[in-house]
Design a protein around this motif. Structure first.
Motif, PDB file in Angstrom:
ATOM      1  N   ALA A  56       0.847  -1.200   0.000  1.00 30.41           N
ATOM      2  CA  ALA A  56       0.000   0.000   0.000  1.00 30.41           C
ATOM      3  C   ALA A  56       0.885   1.253   0.000  1.00 30.41           C
ATOM      4  N   ALA A  57       1.967   1.223   0.778  1.00 30.80           N
ATOM      5  CA  ALA A  57       2.880   2.374   0.851  1.00 30.80           C
ATOM      6  C   ALA A  57       3.479   2.656  -0.524  1.00 30.80           C
ATOM      7  N   LEU A  58       3.953   1.602  -1.195  1.00 35.33           N
ATOM      8  CA  LEU A  58       4.563   1.798  -2.515  1.00 35.33           C
ATOM      9  C   LEU A  58       3.547   2.334  -3.521  1.00 35.33           C
ATOM     10  N   GLU A  59       2.314   1.808  -3.441  1.00 34.53           N
ATOM     11  CA  GLU A  59       1.273   2.281  -4.375  1.00 34.53           C
ATOM     12  C   GLU A  59       1.061   3.779  -4.222  1.00 34.53           C
ATOM     13  N   ILE A  60       1.015   4.241  -2.977  1.00 31.20           N
ATOM     14  CA  ILE A  60       0.789   5.673  -2.732  1.00 31.20           C
ATOM     15  C   ILE A  60       1.978   6.507  -3.200  1.00 31.20           C
ATOM     16  N   LEU A  61       3.181   6.046  -2.849  1.00 25.07           N
ATOM     17  CA  LEU A  61       4.377   6.807  -3.222  1.00 25.07           C
ATOM     18  C   LEU A  61       4.499   6.930  -4.743  1.00 25.07           C
ATOM     19  N   ARG A  62       4.004   5.891  -5.457  1.00 28.37           N
ATOM     20  CA  ARG A  62       4.179   5.889  -6.918  1.00 28.37           C
ATOM     21  C   ARG A  62       2.985   6.489  -7.662  1.00 28.37           C
ATOM     22  N   ASP A  63       1.995   6.998  -6.941  1.00 31.95           N
ATOM     23  CA  ASP A  63       0.810   7.529  -7.612  1.00 31.95           C
ATOM     24  C   ASP A  63       0.537   8.972  -7.162  1.00 31.95           C
ATOM     25  N   PRO A  64       1.443   9.908  -7.547  1.00 33.94           N
ATOM     26  CA  PRO A  64       1.258  11.292  -7.095  1.00 33.94           C
ATOM     27  C   PRO A  64       0.035  11.958  -7.721  1.00 33.94           C
ATOM     28  N   GLY A  65      -0.529  11.362  -8.794  1.00 34.54           N
ATOM     29  CA  GLY A  65      -1.742  11.927  -9.393  1.00 34.54           C
ATOM     30  C   GLY A  65      -2.899  11.842  -8.404  1.00 34.54           C
ATOM     31  N   THR A  66      -3.082  10.676  -7.791  1.00 36.01           N
ATOM     32  CA  THR A  66      -4.154  10.500  -6.799  1.00 36.01           C
ATOM     33  C   THR A  66      -3.734  11.066  -5.445  1.00 36.01           C
ATOM     34  N   PHE A  67      -2.434  10.938  -5.147  1.00 39.61           N
ATOM     35  CA  PHE A  67      -1.937  11.333  -3.817  1.00 39.61           C
ATOM     36  C   PHE A  67      -0.887  12.447  -3.931  1.00 39.61           C
ATOM     37  N   PRO A  68      -1.331  13.673  -4.247  1.00 40.05           N
ATOM     38  CA  PRO A  68      -0.369  14.770  -4.408  1.00 40.05           C
ATOM     39  C   PRO A  68       0.001  15.405  -3.070  1.00 40.05           C
ATOM     40  N   ARG A  69       0.932  16.349  -3.126  1.00 41.27           N
ATOM     41  CA  ARG A  69       1.395  17.042  -1.907  1.00 41.27           C
ATOM     42  C   ARG A  69       0.729  18.411  -1.821  1.00 41.27           C
ATOM     43  N   THR A  70      -0.581  18.434  -1.968  1.00 41.79           N
ATOM     44  CA  THR A  70      -1.258  19.734  -1.950  1.00 41.79           C
ATOM     45  C   THR A  70      -2.020  19.905  -0.640  1.00 41.79           C
ATOM     46  N   SER A  71      -1.442  20.702   0.238  1.00 42.49           N
ATOM     47  CA  SER A  71      -1.926  20.777   1.613  1.00 42.49           C
ATOM     48  C   SER A  71      -2.822  21.994   1.888  1.00 42.49           C
ATOM     49  N   GLU A  72      -3.070  22.838   0.873  1.00 45.13           N
ATOM     50  CA  GLU A  72      -3.680  24.148   1.124  1.00 45.13           C
ATOM     51  C   GLU A  72      -5.019  24.063   1.872  1.00 45.13           C
ATOM     52  N   VAL A  73      -5.898  23.144   1.449  1.00 44.53           N
ATOM     53  CA  VAL A  73      -7.232  23.066   2.084  1.00 44.53           C
ATOM     54  C   VAL A  73      -7.062  22.678   3.558  1.00 44.53           C
ATOM     55  N   TRP A  74      -6.199  21.703   3.796  1.00 47.89           N
ATOM     56  CA  TRP A  74      -5.949  21.241   5.172  1.00 47.89           C
ATOM     57  C   TRP A  74      -5.332  22.365   6.009  1.00 47.89           C
ATOM     58  N   GLU A  75      -4.358  23.078   5.441  1.00 49.12           N
ATOM     59  CA  GLU A  75      -3.684  24.161   6.184  1.00 49.12           C
ATOM     60  C   GLU A  75      -4.688  25.224   6.646  1.00 49.12           C
ATOM     61  N   ALA A  76      -5.609  25.574   5.728  1.00 55.27           N
ATOM     62  CA  ALA A  76      -6.588  26.602   6.080  1.00 55.27           C
ATOM     63  C   ALA A  76      -7.457  26.115   7.236  1.00 55.27           C
ATOM     64  N   ALA A  77      -7.742  24.797   7.264  1.00 59.81           N
ATOM     65  CA  ALA A  77      -8.618  24.263   8.314  1.00 59.81           C
ATOM     66  C   ALA A  77      -7.890  24.172   9.660  1.00 59.81           C
ATOM     67  N   VAL A  78      -6.618  23.803   9.680  1.00 60.63           N
ATOM     68  CA  VAL A  78      -5.944  23.614  10.983  1.00 60.63           C
ATOM     69  C   VAL A  78      -5.438  24.927  11.576  1.00 60.63           C
ATOM     70  N   GLY A  79      -5.178  25.908  10.707  1.00 60.20           N
ATOM     71  CA  GLY A  79      -4.736  27.211  11.223  1.00 60.20           C
ATOM     72  C   GLY A  79      -3.248  27.257  11.529  1.00 60.20           C
ATOM     73  N   PRO A  80      -2.717  28.488  11.726  1.00 59.43           N
ATOM     74  CA  PRO A  80      -1.266  28.679  11.804  1.00 59.43           C
ATOM     75  C   PRO A  80      -0.607  28.135  13.073  1.00 59.43           C
ATOM     76  N   GLU A  81      -1.399  27.862  14.124  1.00 60.59           N
ATOM     77  CA  GLU A  81      -0.781  27.415  15.379  1.00 60.59           C
ATOM     78  C   GLU A  81      -0.509  25.914  15.407  1.00 60.59           C
ATOM     79  N   CYS A  82      -1.003  25.186  14.420  1.00 60.75           N
ATOM     80  CA  CYS A  82      -0.889  23.715  14.432  1.00 60.75           C
ATOM     81  C   CYS A  82       0.588  23.302  14.540  1.00 60.75           C
ATOM     82  N   PRO A  83       0.953  22.533  15.588  1.00 58.54           N
ATOM     83  CA  PRO A  83       2.380  22.262  15.816  1.00 58.54           C
ATOM     84  C   PRO A  83       3.068  21.442  14.718  1.00 58.54           C
ATOM     85  N   VAL A  84       2.292  20.649  13.943  1.00 61.01           N
ATOM     86  CA  VAL A  84       2.958  19.860  12.895  1.00 61.01           C
ATOM     87  C   VAL A  84       2.984  20.591  11.547  1.00 61.01           C
ATOM     88  N   LEU A  85       2.437  21.812  11.542  1.00 64.92           N
ATOM     89  CA  LEU A  85       2.377  22.585  10.292  1.00 64.92           C
ATOM     90  C   LEU A  85       3.756  22.756   9.625  1.00 64.92           C
TER      91      LEU A  85
END
Ligand code: HEM
Length: 400
Positions: A56-85
Protein backbone atom coordinates in the motif's frame (compact mmCIF):
# COMPACT_ATOMS: atom_id res chain seq x y z
CA UNK A 1 -34.01 3.58 13.68
CA UNK A 2 -31.07 1.30 12.88
CA UNK A 3 -30.83 -2.14 14.33
CA UNK A 4 -28.26 -4.89 14.27
CA UNK A 5 -24.48 -4.65 14.47
CA UNK A 6 -23.01 -1.19 14.87
CA UNK A 7 -19.42 -0.90 13.59
CA UNK A 8 -17.26 0.80 16.19
CA UNK A 9 -14.62 3.24 15.01
CA UNK A 10 -11.11 1.89 15.53
CA UNK A 11 -9.04 3.65 18.18
CA UNK A 12 -7.02 6.60 16.87
CA UNK A 13 -3.47 6.04 18.13
CA UNK A 14 -1.38 9.07 19.11
CA UNK A 15 1.99 9.40 17.34
CA UNK A 16 3.12 12.12 19.74
CA UNK A 17 4.21 11.78 23.35
CA UNK A 18 6.67 9.54 25.17
CA UNK A 19 4.70 6.28 24.92
CA UNK A 20 4.87 6.15 21.12
CA UNK A 21 8.52 7.33 21.16
CA UNK A 22 9.46 4.57 23.63
CA UNK A 23 8.13 1.70 21.53
CA UNK A 24 6.77 2.64 18.10
CA UNK A 25 6.83 -0.97 16.84
CA UNK A 26 4.34 -1.89 19.54
CA UNK A 27 2.03 0.87 18.35
CA UNK A 28 2.40 -0.25 14.71
CA UNK A 29 1.55 -3.84 15.74
CA UNK A 30 -1.67 -2.60 17.41
CA UNK A 31 -2.55 -0.49 14.38
CA UNK A 32 -2.14 -3.48 12.05
CA UNK A 33 -5.38 -4.82 13.54
CA UNK A 34 -7.07 -2.20 11.31
CA UNK A 35 -5.36 -3.53 8.15
CA UNK A 36 -2.94 -1.75 5.82
CA UNK A 37 -4.03 1.70 7.01
CA UNK A 38 -4.93 3.05 10.42
CA UNK A 39 -6.32 6.26 11.94
CA UNK A 40 -3.76 8.22 13.97
CA UNK A 41 -3.35 11.57 15.67
CA UNK A 42 -0.25 13.62 14.78
CA UNK A 43 -0.65 16.08 17.64
CA UNK A 44 -3.61 16.63 19.95
CA UNK A 45 -6.72 17.10 17.77
CA UNK A 46 -4.88 16.66 14.45
CA UNK A 47 -6.10 13.44 12.77
CA UNK A 48 -4.40 11.66 9.86
CA UNK A 49 -4.22 8.22 8.25
CA UNK A 50 -1.05 6.16 8.52
CA UNK A 51 -0.12 3.63 5.82
CA UNK A 52 1.40 0.51 7.38
CA UNK A 53 1.38 -2.06 4.56
CA UNK A 54 4.47 -2.29 2.35
CA UNK A 55 2.53 -2.70 -0.93
CA UNK A 56 0.00 0.00 0.00
CA UNK A 57 2.88 2.37 0.85
CA UNK A 58 4.56 1.80 -2.51
CA UNK A 59 1.27 2.28 -4.38
CA UNK A 60 0.79 5.67 -2.73
CA UNK A 61 4.38 6.81 -3.22
CA UNK A 62 4.18 5.89 -6.92
CA UNK A 63 0.81 7.53 -7.61
CA UNK A 64 1.26 11.29 -7.10
CA UNK A 65 -1.74 11.93 -9.39
CA UNK A 66 -4.15 10.50 -6.80
CA UNK A 67 -1.94 11.33 -3.82
CA UNK A 68 -0.37 14.77 -4.41
CA UNK A 69 1.39 17.04 -1.91
CA UNK A 70 -1.26 19.73 -1.95
CA UNK A 71 -1.93 20.78 1.61
CA UNK A 72 -3.68 24.15 1.12
CA UNK A 73 -7.23 23.07 2.08
CA UNK A 74 -5.95 21.24 5.17
CA UNK A 75 -3.68 24.16 6.18
CA UNK A 76 -6.59 26.60 6.08
CA UNK A 77 -8.62 24.26 8.31
CA UNK A 78 -5.94 23.61 10.98
CA UNK A 79 -4.74 27.21 11.22
CA UNK A 80 -1.27 28.68 11.80
CA UNK A 81 -0.78 27.41 15.38
CA UNK A 82 -0.89 23.72 14.43
CA UNK A 83 2.38 22.26 15.82
CA UNK A 84 2.96 19.86 12.90
CA UNK A 85 2.38 22.58 10.29
CA UNK A 86 6.10 23.37 9.72
CA UNK A 87 6.74 19.75 8.69
CA UNK A 88 3.64 19.53 6.48
CA UNK A 89 2.94 22.96 4.96
CA UNK A 90 3.38 23.79 1.28
CA UNK A 91 6.73 25.35 0.38
CA UNK A 92 8.17 26.14 -3.04
CA UNK A 93 10.77 23.36 -2.88
CA UNK A 94 11.15 19.89 -4.42
CA UNK A 95 9.66 18.08 -1.45
CA UNK A 96 6.32 19.90 -1.44
CA UNK A 97 5.66 20.40 -5.16
CA UNK A 98 4.10 18.18 -7.81
CA UNK A 99 4.36 17.42 -11.53
CA UNK A 100 6.43 19.65 -13.80
CA UNK A 101 7.34 22.13 -11.03
CA UNK A 102 8.72 19.28 -8.92
CA UNK A 103 10.54 17.68 -11.88
CA UNK A 104 12.35 20.95 -12.65
CA UNK A 105 13.47 21.60 -9.04
CA UNK A 106 14.44 17.97 -8.52
CA UNK A 107 16.52 17.80 -11.71
CA UNK A 108 18.70 20.64 -10.39
CA UNK A 109 19.22 18.83 -7.07
CA UNK A 110 19.85 15.38 -8.57
CA UNK A 111 22.22 16.59 -11.30
CA UNK A 112 24.25 18.69 -8.85
CA UNK A 113 24.46 16.03 -6.12
CA UNK A 114 25.59 13.53 -8.77
CA UNK A 115 28.67 15.69 -9.40
CA UNK A 116 29.96 15.18 -5.84
CA UNK A 117 33.14 13.11 -5.91
CA UNK A 118 32.78 10.20 -3.42
CA UNK A 119 36.54 10.19 -2.71
CA UNK A 120 36.47 13.86 -1.64
CA UNK A 121 33.26 13.29 0.32
CA UNK A 122 34.91 10.43 2.23
CA UNK A 123 37.97 12.60 2.88
CA UNK A 124 36.06 15.50 4.42
CA UNK A 125 33.77 13.29 6.49
CA UNK A 126 36.92 11.68 7.95
CA UNK A 127 38.61 15.04 8.53
CA UNK A 128 35.64 16.61 10.33
CA UNK A 129 34.95 13.39 12.26
CA UNK A 130 38.56 13.49 13.51
CA UNK A 131 38.25 17.13 14.59
CA UNK A 132 35.11 16.37 16.61
CA UNK A 133 36.59 13.18 18.14
CA UNK A 134 39.77 15.12 19.13
CA UNK A 135 37.58 17.37 21.31
CA UNK A 136 36.35 14.53 23.56
CA UNK A 137 38.80 11.64 23.04
CA UNK A 138 40.77 12.56 26.19
CA UNK A 139 37.63 12.76 28.38
CA UNK A 140 36.81 9.04 28.49
CA UNK A 141 33.13 9.85 27.96
CA UNK A 142 30.91 11.68 25.50
CA UNK A 143 27.37 12.20 24.35
CA UNK A 144 27.61 11.10 20.75
CA UNK A 145 24.49 13.02 19.78
CA UNK A 146 25.46 16.45 21.14
CA UNK A 147 29.19 16.08 20.54
CA UNK A 148 29.27 14.11 17.29
CA UNK A 149 26.31 13.03 15.19
CA UNK A 150 24.45 16.33 15.38
CA UNK A 151 27.36 18.51 14.27
CA UNK A 152 29.12 16.25 11.76
CA UNK A 153 26.45 16.36 9.01
CA UNK A 154 26.39 20.17 9.23
CA UNK A 155 30.17 20.40 8.81
CA UNK A 156 29.92 17.99 5.86
CA UNK A 157 27.10 20.08 4.39
CA UNK A 158 29.30 23.19 4.58
CA UNK A 159 32.01 21.40 2.59
CA UNK A 160 29.65 19.93 -0.01
CA UNK A 161 27.91 23.25 -0.54
CA UNK A 162 31.07 25.42 -0.47
CA UNK A 163 29.88 27.35 2.55
CA UNK A 164 32.46 29.80 4.02
CA UNK A 165 33.07 29.68 7.81
CA UNK A 166 30.99 32.68 8.88
CA UNK A 167 27.95 31.61 6.85
CA UNK A 168 28.46 28.00 7.98
CA UNK A 169 28.46 29.13 11.61
CA UNK A 170 25.16 30.89 11.09
CA UNK A 171 23.71 27.75 9.53
CA UNK A 172 24.87 25.68 12.50
CA UNK A 173 23.33 28.18 14.93
CA UNK A 174 20.09 28.28 12.94
CA UNK A 175 19.77 24.50 12.80
CA UNK A 176 20.66 24.20 16.52
CA UNK A 177 17.97 26.71 17.49
CA UNK A 178 15.46 24.56 15.61
CA UNK A 179 16.75 21.23 16.98
CA UNK A 180 16.86 22.46 20.53
CA UNK A 181 13.45 24.06 20.05
CA UNK A 182 14.97 27.18 21.62
CA UNK A 183 13.26 29.26 19.00
CA UNK A 184 12.04 27.91 15.68
CA UNK A 185 11.40 31.49 14.58
CA UNK A 186 14.96 32.58 15.34
CA UNK A 187 16.29 29.38 13.73
CA UNK A 188 14.26 29.91 10.56
CA UNK A 189 15.38 33.53 10.35
CA UNK A 190 19.06 32.52 10.69
CA UNK A 191 18.66 29.77 8.08
CA UNK A 192 16.98 32.17 5.63
CA UNK A 193 19.73 34.73 6.20
CA UNK A 194 22.59 32.24 5.88
CA UNK A 195 21.27 30.60 2.68
CA UNK A 196 20.60 34.06 1.17
CA UNK A 197 24.20 35.08 1.93
CA UNK A 198 25.49 31.80 0.48
CA UNK A 199 23.62 32.39 -2.80
CA UNK A 200 24.93 35.98 -3.04
CA UNK A 201 28.48 34.80 -2.28
CA UNK A 202 28.36 32.03 -4.90
CA UNK A 203 26.97 34.39 -7.56
CA UNK A 204 30.17 36.44 -7.01
CA UNK A 205 32.55 33.52 -6.44
CA UNK A 206 31.36 30.23 -7.94
CA UNK A 207 33.43 27.14 -7.10
CA UNK A 208 33.45 23.35 -7.41
CA UNK A 209 30.56 22.84 -4.99
CA UNK A 210 26.89 21.80 -5.04
CA UNK A 211 25.60 25.37 -4.58
CA UNK A 212 27.52 26.64 -7.62
CA UNK A 213 26.52 23.61 -9.72
CA UNK A 214 22.86 24.19 -8.84
CA UNK A 215 23.13 27.87 -9.78
CA UNK A 216 24.69 27.13 -13.17
CA UNK A 217 22.18 24.36 -13.97
CA UNK A 218 20.31 24.89 -17.28
CA UNK A 219 16.98 24.99 -15.37
CA UNK A 220 18.05 28.52 -14.32
CA UNK A 221 16.80 28.80 -10.72
CA UNK A 222 16.52 32.38 -9.48
CA UNK A 223 17.92 33.46 -6.09
CA UNK A 224 14.70 32.86 -4.17
CA UNK A 225 14.28 29.39 -5.70
CA UNK A 226 17.89 28.65 -4.73
CA UNK A 227 17.27 29.76 -1.12
CA UNK A 228 14.23 27.47 -0.81
CA UNK A 229 16.09 24.44 -2.21
CA UNK A 230 19.10 25.09 0.03
CA UNK A 231 16.92 25.25 3.15
CA UNK A 232 15.36 21.92 2.11
CA UNK A 233 18.79 20.42 1.51
CA UNK A 234 20.27 21.53 4.82
CA UNK A 235 17.22 20.23 6.74
CA UNK A 236 17.04 16.96 4.79
CA UNK A 237 20.80 16.50 4.96
CA UNK A 238 21.22 16.99 8.70
CA UNK A 239 18.30 15.78 10.88
CA UNK A 240 17.84 12.33 9.23
CA UNK A 241 21.60 11.99 8.76
CA UNK A 242 22.38 12.51 12.46
CA UNK A 243 19.77 9.89 13.32
CA UNK A 244 21.18 7.39 10.84
CA UNK A 245 24.64 7.82 12.40
CA UNK A 246 23.39 7.67 16.01
CA UNK A 247 20.96 4.77 15.48
CA UNK A 248 23.70 2.86 13.66
CA UNK A 249 26.17 3.39 16.53
CA UNK A 250 23.54 2.33 19.08
CA UNK A 251 22.91 -0.91 17.19
CA UNK A 252 26.60 -1.70 16.78
CA UNK A 253 27.28 -1.12 20.48
CA UNK A 254 24.26 -3.00 21.79
CA UNK A 255 23.57 -5.96 19.55
CA UNK A 256 25.69 -9.07 20.01
CA UNK A 257 25.45 -9.94 16.34
CA UNK A 258 27.57 -6.88 15.61
CA UNK A 259 29.58 -6.76 18.85
CA UNK A 260 31.13 -10.14 18.10
CA UNK A 261 32.52 -8.93 14.82
CA UNK A 262 33.65 -5.69 16.44
CA UNK A 263 36.07 -7.36 18.81
CA UNK A 264 37.33 -9.65 16.07
CA UNK A 265 38.41 -6.57 14.19
CA UNK A 266 36.04 -6.64 11.24
CA UNK A 267 33.51 -3.83 11.41
CA UNK A 268 30.21 -4.71 9.81
CA UNK A 269 29.14 -1.08 9.65
CA UNK A 270 27.30 -1.51 6.37
CA UNK A 271 25.38 -4.48 7.77
CA UNK A 272 24.34 -2.40 10.78
CA UNK A 273 23.18 0.41 8.49
CA UNK A 274 21.12 -2.06 6.41
CA UNK A 275 19.53 -3.36 9.59
CA UNK A 276 18.77 0.12 10.96
CA UNK A 277 17.25 1.21 7.67
CA UNK A 278 14.84 -1.74 7.93
CA UNK A 279 13.97 -1.44 11.60
CA UNK A 280 14.59 2.14 12.82
CA UNK A 281 14.56 4.41 9.77
CA UNK A 282 15.50 8.01 10.66
CA UNK A 283 12.40 9.29 8.84
CA UNK A 284 9.85 6.97 10.45
CA UNK A 285 6.58 8.45 9.16
CA UNK A 286 6.42 11.05 6.42
CA UNK A 287 5.73 11.38 2.68
CA UNK A 288 2.60 13.33 3.55
CA UNK A 289 0.01 13.48 0.78
CA UNK A 290 -3.49 14.93 0.58
CA UNK A 291 -5.82 12.99 -1.78
CA UNK A 292 -7.49 15.29 -4.31
CA UNK A 293 -10.83 13.46 -3.91
CA UNK A 294 -12.35 10.88 -1.60
CA UNK A 295 -10.58 7.58 -2.37
CA UNK A 296 -11.41 3.99 -1.43
CA UNK A 297 -8.06 2.33 -0.97
CA UNK A 298 -7.19 -1.11 0.45
CA UNK A 299 -10.64 -1.33 2.10
CA UNK A 300 -10.25 2.06 3.72
CA UNK A 301 -12.06 5.33 2.98
CA UNK A 302 -9.68 8.29 2.61
CA UNK A 303 -11.43 11.67 2.70
CA UNK A 304 -10.30 14.37 0.25
CA UNK A 305 -7.67 16.87 1.50
CA UNK A 306 -6.97 14.99 4.76
CA UNK A 307 -3.36 13.97 5.42
CA UNK A 308 -2.15 10.47 4.60
CA UNK A 309 1.34 9.63 5.87
CA UNK A 310 3.48 6.68 4.88
CA UNK A 311 4.99 4.80 7.79
CA UNK A 312 8.36 3.81 6.38
CA UNK A 313 9.10 2.11 9.72
CA UNK A 314 5.88 0.03 9.71
CA UNK A 315 6.00 -0.77 5.97
CA UNK A 316 9.56 -2.09 6.37
CA UNK A 317 8.48 -4.37 9.22
CA UNK A 318 5.19 -5.43 7.57
CA UNK A 319 4.93 -9.10 8.68
CA UNK A 320 3.90 -10.12 5.17
CA UNK A 321 7.31 -8.91 3.93
CA UNK A 322 9.38 -9.91 6.94
CA UNK A 323 12.78 -11.27 6.08
CA UNK A 324 15.40 -12.67 8.41
CA UNK A 325 18.32 -11.71 6.23
CA UNK A 326 18.67 -7.98 5.88
CA UNK A 327 22.37 -7.87 5.07
CA UNK A 328 22.82 -6.19 1.70
CA UNK A 329 19.03 -6.14 1.21
CA UNK A 330 18.06 -2.60 0.21
CA UNK A 331 14.38 -3.12 -0.66
CA UNK A 332 13.34 -1.13 2.41
CA UNK A 333 11.39 2.10 1.96
CA UNK A 334 13.51 4.23 4.29
CA UNK A 335 14.49 6.58 1.48
CA UNK A 336 10.86 6.63 0.25
CA UNK A 337 9.99 5.59 -3.33
CA UNK A 338 8.42 7.08 -6.45
CA UNK A 339 9.11 10.64 -7.64
CA UNK A 340 10.17 12.02 -4.21
CA UNK A 341 12.70 9.24 -3.43
CA UNK A 342 15.66 10.68 -1.52
CA UNK A 343 18.12 11.96 -4.11
CA UNK A 344 21.05 11.55 -1.69
CA UNK A 345 20.78 7.85 -0.81
CA UNK A 346 24.38 7.09 -1.78
CA UNK A 347 25.80 10.24 -0.18
CA UNK A 348 23.90 9.64 3.03
CA UNK A 349 25.10 6.04 3.35
CA UNK A 350 28.66 7.05 2.65
CA UNK A 351 28.57 9.88 5.23
CA UNK A 352 27.06 7.60 7.89
CA UNK A 353 29.40 4.69 7.31
CA UNK A 354 32.55 6.85 7.30
CA UNK A 355 31.31 8.68 10.44
CA UNK A 356 30.79 5.38 12.27
CA UNK A 357 33.98 3.72 11.02
CA UNK A 358 36.06 6.72 12.04
CA UNK A 359 34.60 6.73 15.55
CA UNK A 360 35.21 2.99 16.05
CA UNK A 361 38.65 3.29 14.56
CA UNK A 362 39.68 6.07 16.94
CA UNK A 363 37.87 4.66 20.02
CA UNK A 364 37.81 0.87 19.51
CA UNK A 365 36.75 0.16 23.10
CA UNK A 366 33.82 2.55 23.16
CA UNK A 367 30.77 1.26 25.09
CA UNK A 368 27.30 2.50 25.88
CA UNK A 369 27.27 4.25 29.27
CA UNK A 370 23.73 3.00 30.01
CA UNK A 371 21.91 -0.17 28.92
CA UNK A 372 20.45 0.25 25.42
CA UNK A 373 16.89 -0.15 26.68
CA UNK A 374 17.34 2.87 28.99
CA UNK A 375 18.22 5.24 26.13
CA UNK A 376 15.52 7.84 25.56
CA UNK A 377 13.87 8.73 22.28
CA UNK A 378 12.72 12.19 21.21
CA UNK A 379 8.94 12.36 20.97
CA UNK A 380 7.45 13.31 17.61
CA UNK A 381 5.51 11.54 14.86
CA UNK A 382 8.06 11.92 12.06
CA UNK A 383 11.51 10.85 13.28
CA UNK A 384 13.27 8.02 15.10
CA UNK A 385 15.76 10.00 17.12
CA UNK A 386 17.61 9.46 20.40
CA UNK A 387 17.77 12.35 22.86
CA UNK A 388 21.34 11.45 23.84
CA UNK A 389 23.83 8.64 23.24
CA UNK A 390 26.13 8.55 26.29
CA UNK A 391 29.27 6.42 25.89
CA UNK A 392 32.46 5.69 27.80
CA UNK A 393 35.90 4.61 26.57
CA UNK A 394 39.52 4.55 27.74
CA UNK A 395 40.78 8.13 27.18
CA UNK A 396 42.99 8.58 24.13
CA UNK A 397 45.16 11.70 23.73
CA UNK A 398 47.01 11.11 20.50
CA UNK A 399 45.75 10.39 17.06
CA UNK A 400 46.96 7.02 15.71
C1 HEM B 1 23.23 13.99 2.63
C2 HEM B 1 22.10 13.75 3.27
C3 HEM B 1 20.73 13.92 2.62
C4 HEM B 1 20.31 14.85 1.70
C5 HEM B 1 21.12 15.97 1.05
C6 HEM B 1 18.90 14.56 1.42
C7 HEM B 1 18.11 15.29 0.55
C8 HEM B 1 16.79 15.02 0.27
C9 HEM B 1 15.94 15.82 -0.59
C10 HEM B 1 16.36 17.09 -1.33
C11 HEM B 1 14.72 15.23 -0.63
C12 HEM B 1 13.48 15.73 -1.40
C13 HEM B 1 13.42 15.04 -2.76
C14 HEM B 1 12.14 15.30 -3.52
O1 HEM B 1 11.11 15.62 -2.91
O2 HEM B 1 12.15 15.16 -4.77
C15 HEM B 1 14.80 14.06 0.21
C16 HEM B 1 13.76 13.20 0.43
C17 HEM B 1 13.81 12.16 1.32
N1 HEM B 1 14.91 11.75 2.06
FE1 HEM B 1 16.75 12.52 2.00
N2 HEM B 1 18.52 13.48 2.18
C18 HEM B 1 19.59 13.07 2.93
C19 HEM B 1 19.63 12.05 3.83
C20 HEM B 1 18.57 11.24 4.13
C21 HEM B 1 18.56 10.19 5.14
C22 HEM B 1 19.73 9.83 6.06
C23 HEM B 1 17.33 9.63 5.11
C24 HEM B 1 16.81 8.49 5.94
C25 HEM B 1 17.25 7.28 5.81
C26 HEM B 1 16.56 10.30 4.09
C27 HEM B 1 15.26 9.99 3.76
C28 HEM B 1 14.49 10.69 2.86
C29 HEM B 1 13.10 10.41 2.62
C30 HEM B 1 12.26 9.34 3.31
C31 HEM B 1 12.68 11.34 1.65
C32 HEM B 1 11.25 11.49 1.09
C33 HEM B 1 10.60 12.49 1.98
C34 HEM B 1 9.15 12.18 2.14
O3 HEM B 1 8.85 11.28 2.92
O4 HEM B 1 8.35 12.83 1.49
N3 HEM B 1 17.34 11.27 3.52
N4 HEM B 1 16.06 13.94 0.75
Amino acid sequence: MTTGHVRTEPERIALYGPEFARDPQRAYARMRACGDLAPVELSPGVPATLVLGYDAALEILRDPGTFPRTSEVWEAAVGPECPVLPMMMARPNALFTNGAVHARLRSVIVDSLDRVDPVSLREYVQRHADTLIDRFAGDGKADLIGQYSRTLPLLVFNEMFGCPHDIGDKLVRGMSAIFDTVSAEEGNALLGEATGELVAYKRRKPGADVTSWMMSHPAGLDDLEMVHQLILLVGAGTEPEQNLIANGIRLLLSDERFGGDLSSGSLPVDDALDEILWTDPPMANYGTTFPRQDVDFHGYHLPAHQPVLVSYAAANTDPSRATADRKGNRAHLSYAGGPHTCPAKGHSRLIASVAIEQLLDRLPDVELAVPADRLEWRPGPFHRALTALPVTFPPVWDRP
